[in-house]
Scaffold this active site. Structure first.
Site, PDB file in Angstrom:
ATOM      1  N   LYS A1329       0.824  -1.202   0.000  1.00  0.00           N
ATOM      2  CA  LYS A1329       0.000   0.000   0.000  1.00  0.00           C
ATOM      3  C   LYS A1329       0.858   1.251   0.000  1.00  0.00           C
ATOM      4  O   LYS A1329       1.804   1.350   0.775  1.00  0.00           O
ATOM      5  CB  LYS A1329      -0.916   0.005   1.218  1.00  0.00           C
ATOM      6  CG  LYS A1329      -1.931  -1.122   1.195  1.00  0.00           C
ATOM      7  CD  LYS A1329      -2.867  -0.996   2.352  1.00  0.00           C
ATOM      8  CE  LYS A1329      -3.922  -2.086   2.287  1.00  0.00           C
ATOM      9  NZ  LYS A1329      -4.877  -1.987   3.372  1.00  0.00           N
ATOM     10  N   HIS A1439      11.834  -9.345  -5.498  1.00  0.00           N
ATOM     11  CA  HIS A1439      11.408 -10.594  -6.137  1.00  0.00           C
ATOM     12  C   HIS A1439      11.454 -10.547  -7.663  1.00  0.00           C
ATOM     13  O   HIS A1439      11.438 -11.608  -8.301  1.00  0.00           O
ATOM     14  CB  HIS A1439       9.982 -10.945  -5.714  1.00  0.00           C
ATOM     15  CG  HIS A1439       9.838 -11.281  -4.257  1.00  0.00           C
ATOM     16  ND1 HIS A1439      10.623 -12.223  -3.635  1.00  0.00           N
ATOM     17  CD2 HIS A1439       9.004 -10.788  -3.295  1.00  0.00           C
ATOM     18  CE1 HIS A1439      10.281 -12.300  -2.364  1.00  0.00           C
ATOM     19  NE2 HIS A1439       9.309 -11.430  -2.119  1.00  0.00           N
ATOM     20  N   ASP A1474      14.271  -8.971   4.948  1.00  0.00           N
ATOM     21  CA  ASP A1474      12.852  -9.221   4.713  1.00  0.00           C
ATOM     22  C   ASP A1474      12.547 -10.658   5.135  1.00  0.00           C
ATOM     23  O   ASP A1474      13.420 -11.519   5.114  1.00  0.00           O
ATOM     24  CB  ASP A1474      12.554  -9.024   3.219  1.00  0.00           C
ATOM     25  CG  ASP A1474      11.075  -8.893   2.927  1.00  0.00           C
ATOM     26  OD1 ASP A1474      10.368  -9.903   3.060  1.00  0.00           O
ATOM     27  OD2 ASP A1474      10.629  -7.803   2.546  1.00  0.00           O
ATOM     28  N   HIS A1476      10.820 -12.676   3.506  1.00  0.00           N
ATOM     29  CA  HIS A1476      10.841 -13.485   2.285  1.00  0.00           C
ATOM     30  C   HIS A1476      12.232 -13.455   1.662  1.00  0.00           C
ATOM     31  O   HIS A1476      12.956 -12.466   1.776  1.00  0.00           O
ATOM     32  CB  HIS A1476       9.808 -12.966   1.275  1.00  0.00           C
ATOM     33  CG  HIS A1476       8.410 -12.964   1.797  1.00  0.00           C
ATOM     34  ND1 HIS A1476       7.806 -11.825   2.312  1.00  0.00           N
ATOM     35  CD2 HIS A1476       7.510 -13.955   1.921  1.00  0.00           C
ATOM     36  CE1 HIS A1476       6.588 -12.122   2.711  1.00  0.00           C
ATOM     37  NE2 HIS A1476       6.370 -13.411   2.489  1.00  0.00           N
ATOM     38  N   ASP A1563       8.310  -6.896   7.095  1.00  0.00           N
ATOM     39  CA  ASP A1563       7.417  -8.013   7.372  1.00  0.00           C
ATOM     40  C   ASP A1563       8.072  -9.050   8.268  1.00  0.00           C
ATOM     41  O   ASP A1563       7.438 -10.029   8.654  1.00  0.00           O
ATOM     42  CB  ASP A1563       6.927  -8.673   6.083  1.00  0.00           C
ATOM     43  CG  ASP A1563       8.046  -8.935   5.094  1.00  0.00           C
ATOM     44  OD1 ASP A1563       9.217  -8.738   5.471  1.00  0.00           O
ATOM     45  OD2 ASP A1563       7.752  -9.333   3.952  1.00  0.00           O
ATOM     46  N   ARG A1569       1.071  -8.872   9.326  1.00  0.00           N
ATOM     47  CA  ARG A1569      -0.068  -9.598   8.757  1.00  0.00           C
ATOM     48  C   ARG A1569       0.369 -10.878   8.064  1.00  0.00           C
ATOM     49  O   ARG A1569      -0.317 -11.878   8.122  1.00  0.00           O
ATOM     50  CB  ARG A1569      -0.803  -8.704   7.745  1.00  0.00           C
ATOM     51  CG  ARG A1569      -1.347  -7.433   8.325  1.00  0.00           C
ATOM     52  CD  ARG A1569      -2.728  -7.589   8.911  1.00  0.00           C
ATOM     53  NE  ARG A1569      -3.604  -8.380   8.108  1.00  0.00           N
ATOM     54  CZ  ARG A1569      -4.705  -8.948   8.589  1.00  0.00           C
ATOM     55  NH1 ARG A1569      -5.011  -8.790   9.857  1.00  0.00           N
ATOM     56  NH2 ARG A1569      -5.488  -9.655   7.830  1.00  0.00           N
TER      57      ARG A1569
END
Length: 1732
Positions: A1329, A1439, A1474, A1476, A1563, A1569
């Site tokens: 966002k 990514h 991160d 990920h 994250d 989340r």
């Protein structure tokens, strides 16, 4: 010079110093005013009160309002100038006034410890002549402003237990500082200023977080003592340490050090402590070394040089030593103490005789089969401990040793050597003197003793040693002899009777049936005799009476039916244990049978386990005698009695009750349908300070029972004795109250914890009323139904023993050396001393009663919850003194053997205690055994009890190393036999490359195999260097043995050299790193079923097998690879037949038991087809079998996985769920309440009452069986599901019309609705966002951080810049596609991975150009030198690939930024935090050595993007330049920071980057989340701070983060770190402040939401693996500077085939999936808007 306030500048003062000038105006102080008679009164006033004001207050206090008529004055006694030593410790936040300090002109020593100060008092600098300053135990972080260097005469500075991270550079100016203590602080890197304090002689840096020692340590030329224990130093010490010419003591215990080469030839080193390191290699030369301790370091060899004339103490216990080289002892000639316990040493070289000065030799718990005869040449040897070996005999030369202590317990001795013939004994008449000159050693009248003793004389004789035996050194010197747990018969007393100085004799658990008359050694002076666990049927009455000095007699566990009355004449007898015998006599028949009332000194009397014994009043026969004891059935006359054991004894008279100084046990050995056994001892003490607790039918419930063990720390302390007694009395009641208070989410665990903490608090007044300090460890086991709750503090330990060959430790040893406990101790302000004691006074870290050490020591228990199953057998609970001498494995084996042989836990518990005593335990002890396996048996009535049949154990045949306590070996099977051959893979090569580690590893292999043979029931036919042949009576037994061995070998204790080699490396499951598939040596196995020819060898009496069947078995095993089990078709036929036989399910046969076991484990059978075996003409169908746990091994072999065919298999059978009535009642109540809610009949006053609900409830009995409970539970679950369905329809009913209208609209104009939904999703519902950047921007501005940096408006990236990495067709697609025309491009969506998680939205390409341009420009700011740090929080989209989008990353701005940096810098390091994996960046630079990528992320194979395993390390010249750190769920701050710092420091030191790019995806925060970590914002920022501190050009980028309020907080905080500006935790007001409610803090609590699956072992193993990759880096690459890196240019020019081949290599984590973008990336999405 005295410093006045005017001399101190504001720059030198701490901000808090300003507050102290007017401290008195703000706070009141209490002032004592003393009178001449030493009484005093108190006045509360400000600290800067004047004398007149104080006089006025004193007048009012004595009711004199007008003091003008009185001549009052204050006389100031200026004693400050005479103070030399001042101790103001333990005064909270105390400061030193400047005027006072200036008057202390003679002050030299100042103690201000434990004052809770957060800074050094500024006035200390003014103490001119200060020489010692002790500031330990405070909260000091910063020393910079203390200006301690002004105290120029300072010699000793103690800063232990603070929060110091470094020391100021000014410390280098100290000229006289000799001792500096910085232990237990937060120092992670040794400050270089420390190395410049050249006057230092004593430096303590223990228990910090130091990872390496700098080379500059050599500057401390005067250093004599260096303490570094409890850090993280490793793997090497700096070579410069060789220059520490004055170093005398070095303590490097509990680190990660591998090599000690840097210590070679230290000229002054006298003491070296290296305990608890990893895989230490000891191949060193020392000049003057005196003392060395190297415990638990996994050493495989010892090679010391140059220590022959200096070394006096050497301890190498608990390593992996197997052989001792004879040359070693040439360098140990001055040794006085040598300890080598707990190794695998098989023999002692005869060269040990060179140790002429050796006094103590301890080599217990090894594999010795004999002792060398040369031991007699060790002239000074006084103590020899060889217990727990495999000694078959002792050398006759042992008689020539001057030993005072000999312990050979737990061996296989069947005799004690007779005195040597050369000094044989002569018969001495009663009239002869021991010193008769006519009896000479070489007299011709000397007669040799017969090998067999002569028959005992008819009349009892007093055993006197002859002159010959008395002249033997052993006979004259030996005082303590321990020969317990051997095979010694009655004849052993004949040679032992010659030991004229013996004081303690322990012959427990041998094969003694009778004590020969007159052969008890040294009867007049012997004090302790232990004969427990033999086969004695009587005690020799005539030999008992002369034992006038006997104080301890243990004869429990024999076959005694009566005790002789002469025992009552042993006046000094204080300890008597006759438990677990067959006593059954008239206790009132005192003239002929023993009665306890004669032994008035008894303090310990145990008769438990004598189930035939009755204590009752008998009618007197005959005429009373004057000296008859009063009331022979009572115990009142035993005033010294502390412990009385009467368990299972029939008692018909009153017995004493428990008191604080007395423990009386009268319970049975059956509790809660469980067998129960216990044993104890007072040890050498006279007081009772250890208590056991047994509370059957706890809370008056049949299915609950409570056990406890409370171990006092000091038996001499009344407080400790009182504490343990009250714990025993009050624990049950307090715990019951806490259980009754449970409601809602409360649990039994919480109730247990509250009981421990609350009871500790409540006992304080009563325990400390005598003014003494005490403490106690505690262990509690609470069984409720089939759930076991265990809780403990201290070092009392419980072990849950399985019926299989396994056990589980269900408590935790709370000792200060434990790393977890040490960290907690440091946080609480405590420290661990050199001797391992907490605050140098306590050897445990959690305890009851240590109130003066709270909170460093507390009673917060470790609690383990275990669901008991039918596989559980019993629980061992024991105190500290037991576990100090007994390993878990040994305790389990002994207890299982005792239960197996005698079927009685009471006997087994007493055997455990007896053997612990024989191992050297001398302190008080309690051992408890609880038969939890009996819960799953049918309840037996008490009348069904049968007295155990005591059988003499059969001598064990075959190997004896560690199997003496296991089941005896089965008789060799004949007829149809399952034959197994097992070989170690590549054994020959391993023997050649590493013979010593291989010898240790093979012992481990054979130990595992043999233990399982005994457990399952197999016969060891033969073994060679690396192979074993075994036979079984059934195929299931053979299969089960192979399965168990293969599983246990994976977790075996291998030498590190084996684990480091290619054949022993660790291989994990691809989807579960915790599941190990290979580790250590791999064993090839083959099974065949047939009828071989069998023949028993005439010499060895071992069975051997011959014939075609044996040959075929060997050939079948040759086809198996390492870790595989190959079987013949005959085996498959048998197992298929047995699996189809349903009658075996309920059978008790061994076949059925083994079948059920392998079905429970699960297995897979793979067909290999027909294969022709060597030497056989006809091909034969062969198969591979795997236990289910190791089945993935099959997929590791590509060839077999393609050709093999799965034929048969089972899955592991999970344990059935056990329901308890309480849970089912609660479930029924929930269903009733939901039904009431659905019906609309809600209670008037809210919640329905329990009474009303009970009217509709089924009655559930406490003893309801499982079938009834399951039926009721299923009914309740169905009712609950129906209620939820009705509630859902009720709630959603109002929206049905909306749904119907929406459906019609979609039919009329589907494109319109889709566009609206798509716009809403891309702007509001997507994780990335844009308003998270808005929140970040506002917070940065609100904190005024924008004033600390330059802000630039970025330009958009050009297409040419973007296409420097991305393909032109892909960029063209991004530029052209829009939501309106996207249908025209649908055919290429899959090619570019656009769709699902990478949707098309308006302005997509513009969005990409904006954030990419910002990253490129940020990189250019670094290359042109206009910035040191550049930040782009909108970037970090890691990514994106060259030709496809991924994870909402379309253009990889990180790669573009790195390209820009490579035009100026030769090497760039990329770091990604991160959650990920940064797969796009890794893939871009996978083949180059100019860019190193390091990613810390979650990885389990399924978590997006599915890559990032630890073995993805790069390719080509880029191999080892990609580094991945895969983590599990829930990692916390401490583990993450430790791992990040240790890895990144090593990376930067190895790679030496010129610039760094840091991706800060948020994250990875807790409560994200999509994330699943537990990181706080401070921990995340600490990573940024750590990278920033390297002071390299730094590009910082954003990334993921999906709880936007926390993302904004995190990036704001990290911005403050990057600009070096500290910000408040309270958020400043801004227009988005409501986003941060309810706390409005910068650092909310985010940790602990997810269970931490990253164990300490996993973190350490991961760290080692990651750092291992760095070893392959050949230094930092050097390159020429070009506009585009040459290796990048080559990569961009690859054709599609080359590119596909390369990407296949770098994306192994996605193996097995159709396409990465074809998988639903649910980890990157969410479906609601609750993200702030």
């Amino acid at each position: 010079m005295v410093t006045t306030p005017d001399d101190v500048t504001s720059e030198e003062m701490d901000p808090s110093d300003f507050d102290n000038w007017d401290f008195g105006k703000k706070k009141l102080s209490t002032v004592r005013i003393f009178r001449p008679d030493t009484t005093y009164t108190t006045v509360n006033c400000v600290s800067n009160i004047t004398a007149s004001e104080l006089s006025t207050m004193l007048g009012k206090k004595i009711f004199k309002q007008d003091i003008s008529k009185y001549h009052l004055y204050i006389l100031r006694n200026d004693v400050a100038k005479d103070i030399i030593r001042l101790n103001v410790s333990h005064n909270q936040r105390m400061d030193l006034p400047l005027d006072f300090v200036q008057n202390c002109s003679a002050l030299k020593e100042l103690w201000m410890a434990y004052n809770d100060m957060d800074r050094v008092p500024s006035n200390i600098r003014s103490i001119v002549h200060l020489q010692l300053l002790d500031l330990r135990g405070n909260r000091i972080k910063d020393l910079e402003k203390a200006c301690l260097e002004n105290a120029r005469e300072l010699k000793t500075l103690i800063l232990q237990c603070n929060r110091i991270e470094t020391i100021p550079e000014s410390f280098a100016s100290f000229q006289y500082l000799r001792a500096l203590n910085l232990s237990s602080n937060n120092i992670s890197k040794v400050p270089l200023a420390l190395c410049r304090i050249t006057s230092l002689e004593d430096l303590d840096l223990s228990f910090n977080e130091i990872t390496e020692i700098p080379d500059q340590i050599c500057q401390l030329a005067m250093l004599r003592k260096l303490l570094l224990y409890g850090n993280r130093i490793g793997p090497f010490l700096p070579k410069s340490m060789e220059e520490l010419a004055c170093l005398r003591k070095l303590d490097i215990r509990q680190n990660g050090i591998l090599n000690l080469d840097a210590l070679n030839d230290l000229p002054a080193l006298e003491e070296l402590l290296v305990d608890y390191n990893t895989n230490v290699i000891l191949n060193n030369s020392f000049r003057v070394l005196v003392r060395a301790s190297i415990l638990k370091c996994n050493m495989t060899d010892v090679n010391l040089r140059g220590t022959g004339n200096t070394l006096t103490f050497l301890d190498v216990s608990s390593n992996k030593l197997s052989n001792l080289t004879p040359g070693l002892f040439e360098h140990l000639k001055n040794l006085e103490t040598l300890r080598m316990d707990n190794n695998s040493i098989t023999s002692i070289p005869s060269a040990i005789s060179a140790l002429k000065r050796l006094k103590t030799l301890s080599i217990a718990n090894n594999l010795l089969s004999s002792l060398p005869d040369e031991i007699a040449q060790m002239e000074s040897l006084m103590e020899l401990d060889v217990h727990s070996n495999s000694l078959g005999d002792l050398p006759a030369s042992i008689w020539m040793c001057s030993l005072s202590y000999l312990n050979a317990s737990s061996n296989v001795l069947d005799t004690f050597p007779d005195p040597p013939e050369s000094t044989s004994l002569v018969h001495v008449s009663s009239s002869s003197s021991l010193t008769d000159p006519e009896v000479q050693p070489n007299s011709k009248n000397t007669t040799a003793i017969q090998s067999k003793p002569l028959p005992a004389p008819p009349a009892p004789l007093l055993s006197m040693p002859s002159s010959r035996s008395f002249s033997l050194p052993l006979a004259n010197a030996l005082q303590h002899l321990y020969l317990a747990d051997n095979r010694l018969p009655n004849d052993v007393f004949y040679p032992l009777s010659q030991l004229g100085s013996l004081v303690v004799l322990n012959l427990s658990h041998n094969y003694i049936v009778e004590i020969p008359r007159g052969k008890i050694p040294n009867p007049n002076n012997i004090t302790e005799i232990y004969l427990s666990g033999n086969q004695l049927t009587n005690l020799p009455a005539d030999d008992i009476e002369p034992l006038r000095s006997l104080s301890v007699l243990h004869v429990n566990g024999n076959k005694l039916t009566t005790l002789p009355a002469e025992l009552g004449k042993v006046n000094r007898l204080g300890v008597l244990d006759v438990g677990c015998n067959l006593l059954n006599y008239n206790i009132s028949n005192w003239p002929y049978d023993w009665n306890w009332n004669w032994n008035k000194e008894l303090k310990y009397l145990n008769m438990s386990g004598n189930k035939r014994l009755q204590i009752k009043r008998q009618s007197a026969d005959g005429i009373p005698v004057p000296n008859q004891p009063n009331s022979p059935q009572e115990f009142g006359s035993l005033s010294h009695l502390r412990i009385l054991g009467l368990m299972d004894v029939t008692i018909m008279e009153n017995v004493p009750e428990d008191a604080m100084e007395r423990r009386i046990r009268t319970s049975t050995s059956i509790l809660h349908n469980m067998s129960y056994g216990m044993a104890d001892t007072l040890g050498d003490g006279d007081d009772l300070c250890i208590w056991d607790l047994v509370h059957p039918k706890f809370q008056t419930k049949e299915d609950e029972v409570l056990f406890g063990l409370f171990d006092g720390r000091d038996g001499r302390s009344r407080a400790s004795r009182k504490l343990t007694s009250q714990l025993k009395d009050r624990f049950g009641g307090c715990f019951k109250i806490e259980l009754e208070k449970m409601e809602g989410p409360d649990t039994v665990v919480s109730a247990l914890r509250r009981t421990f903490l609350g009871l500790d608090r409540e006992l304080w007044p009563s325990v400390h009323e005598d003014g003494q300090s005490g403490g106690a460890s505690a262990l509690v086991a609470y069984i409720k139904g089939t759930t076991l709750y265990s809780a403990n503090v201290g070092d009392t330990i419980a072990v849950l023993v399985k019926k299989s060959d396994a056990f589980q430790v269900i408590s935790q040893k709370h000792i200060p050396w434990n790393p977890t406990e040490a960290s907690r101790i440091k946080r609480c302000g405590g420290f661990v001393s050199e001797n391992g004691r907490l605050n140098d006074e306590l050897d445990i870290s959690r305890s009851f009663g240590q109130y003066h050490l709270v909170p460093i020591v507390n009673s917060n228990p470790y609690i383990e919850t275990t669901t008991l199953t039918e596989d559980d057998d019993f629980v061992i609970m024991a105190s500290k003194s037991f576990w100090d001498v007994m390993s878990y494995n040994t305790a389990v084996d002994i207890a299982k053997a005792g239960k197996r042989v005698y079927g009685d836990l009471m006997y087994a518990s007493q055997k455990l205690r007896d053997i612990a005593i024989s191992y050297g335990a001398r302190d008080h002890m309690v051992v408890m055994l609880i038969g939890v396996g009996d819960l799953f048996k049918k309840k037996e009535s008490e009348g069904d009890y049968r007295q155990p049949t005591y059988k003499r154990p059969k001598a064990t045949e075959g190997p004896l190393d560690a199997l003496k306590y296991l089941k005896p070996e089965i008789e060799p099977p004949q007829g149809d036999v399952a034959m197994v051959f097992a070989y170690v893979k590549n054994a020959t090569k391993l023997w050649e490359e590493m013979p010593i580690p291989m010898a240790i590893a093979m012992k481990e292999v054979f130990n595992v195999m043999r233990r399982q043979l005994r457990s399952i029931g197999g016969y060891e036919v033969k073994n060679e260097a690396e192979a074993m042949m075994a036979s079984f009576s059934s195929v299931p037994a053979a299969m089960l043995w192979c399965f168990k061995v293969q599983e246990l070998l994976v977790s075996a204790d291998w030498p590190q050299d084996i684990l480091d080699c290619e054949d022993g490396k660790t291989v994990s499951h691809p989807n579960n790193p915790d599941q190990l598939l290979y580790r250590g040596l791999s064993v090839r196995m083959g099974i065949h079923w047939g009828n071989p020819v069998s023949h028993r060898d005439e010499v060895t009496r071992r069975m051997d097998y011959y014939g075609q069947m044996v040959n075929r078995s060997a050939r079948i095993s040759n086809l198996a690879d390492g870790g595989e089990i190959c079987v013949s078709s005959d085996v498959i036929n048998v197992i298929q037949h047995l699996l189809a036989d349903t009658t075996l399910t309920m059978s008790d046969s061994p076949y059925a038991e083994h079948i059920r076991e392998i079905q429970k484990m699960g297995f897979v059978i793979i067909g290999l087809g027909e294969i022709k075996l060597k030497g056989l003409e006809t091909p034969e169908p062969l198969h591979l079998i795997y236990p289910q746990l190791l089945a993935p091994r099959y997929n590791k072999d590509p060839l077999k996985s393609l050709t093999g065919t799965p034929l048969l298999g089972t899955v592991p059978q999970e344990q059935a769920l056990m329901l308890d009535p309480i849970s089912v009642r609660a479930l029924q109540t929930i269903s009733l309440r939901l039904e009431r809610l659905v019906s609309g009949a809600v209670a008037r006053h809210g919640r329905a009452s329990e009474q009303n609900l009970a009217l509709f409830s089924l009655v559930i009995r406490d003893n309801a069986d499982q079938a009834d409970l399951i039926r009721i539970a299923e009914n309740c679950i169905s009712r609950i599901e129906n209620c939820f369905s009705q509630l859902y329809m009720t709630k959603s009913g109002d929206f049905l019309n909306v749904f119907e209208s929406l459906s019609k609209t979609l039919e009329s104009d589907p494109s319109y609705i889709m566009r609206a939904l798509q716009t809403y999703m891309s702007l509001e519902r997507h994780p990335m966002k844009p308003h998270r950047l808005t929140l970040t921007n506002h917070l940065v501005i609100s904190y005024d951080l924008h004033k600390k940096m330059e802000i630039f408006q970025p330009r958009r990236a050009t297409e040419e810049e973007i296409m420097s990495f991305h393909a032109a067709d892909y960029i063209d697609f991004l530029k052209r596609v829009t939501p309106e025309n996207m249908n025209n491009f649908s055919k290429v969506f899959s090619r570019y991975n656009v769709g699902d998680d990478c949707p098309v939205f308006d302005g997509m390409f513009e969005f990409c150009k904006i954030y990419s341009g910002a990253s490129i420009d940020a990189a250019r700011k670094l290359t042109n030198g206009s910035a040191d740090i550049s930040i782009n929080w909108s970037g970090g989209l890691h990514h994106a690939k060259r030709v496809e989008a991924s994870g909402f990353c379309y253009v990889n701005d990180i790669v573009l930024g790195i390209f820009e940096l490579l035009t100026h810098y030769p090497r760039v390091l990329y770091v990604d935090i991160d959650i990920h994996h940064g797969d796009g960046v890794q893939e871009a630079f996978y083949t180059t050595d100019r860019v190193m990528t390091v990613s810390f992320h979650k990885y389990n194979g399924d978590f997006f993007p599915g890559t990032g395993d630890i073995d993805e390390i790069g390719s080509g010249i880029g191999k080892h330049y990609s580094l991945n750190v895969p983590l599990k769920d829930g990692i916390d701050d401490e583990s993450y920071i430790y791992l990040f710092k240790s890895v990144m420091e090593a990376v930067i030191n190895s790679f030496r980057p010129s610039a760094i790019v840091l991706q800060c995806g948020a994250d990875s925060l807790g409560c994200d989340r999509l994330g699943c970590f537990n990181l706080s914002i401070k921990a995340h920022g600490e990573c940024v701070r750590f990278i920033k501190d390297f002071k390299l050009p730094l590009l910082v980028l954003g990334g993921g983060g999906y709880t936007i309020r926390n993302v904004a907080r995190c990036w704001t905080y990290e911005t403050s770190i990057l600009v070096d500006h500290e910000v408040s935790n309270d958020l400043p007001y801004n227009e988005y402040i409501d986003f941060f409610q309810p706390d409005y803090k910068l650092h909310p609590h985010l940790s602990g939401k997810v269970e931490n699956m990253n164990t300490r072992a996993y973190i350490q193993n991961l760290r080692i693996k990651v750092l291992e990759h760095l070893r392959f880096l050949n230094g930092a690459p050097s390159v020429q500077m070009q506009e585009i890196p040459p290796d990048m240019q080559g990569f961009l020019e690859m054709n599609d085939e080359e590119e596909a081949e390369l990407l296949a290599d770098s994306a192994r984590g996605r193996e097995g999936k159709e396409k990465q973008h074809g998988r639903g990336h649910d980890n990157e999405f969410y479906d609601n808007d609750e993200d702030v």
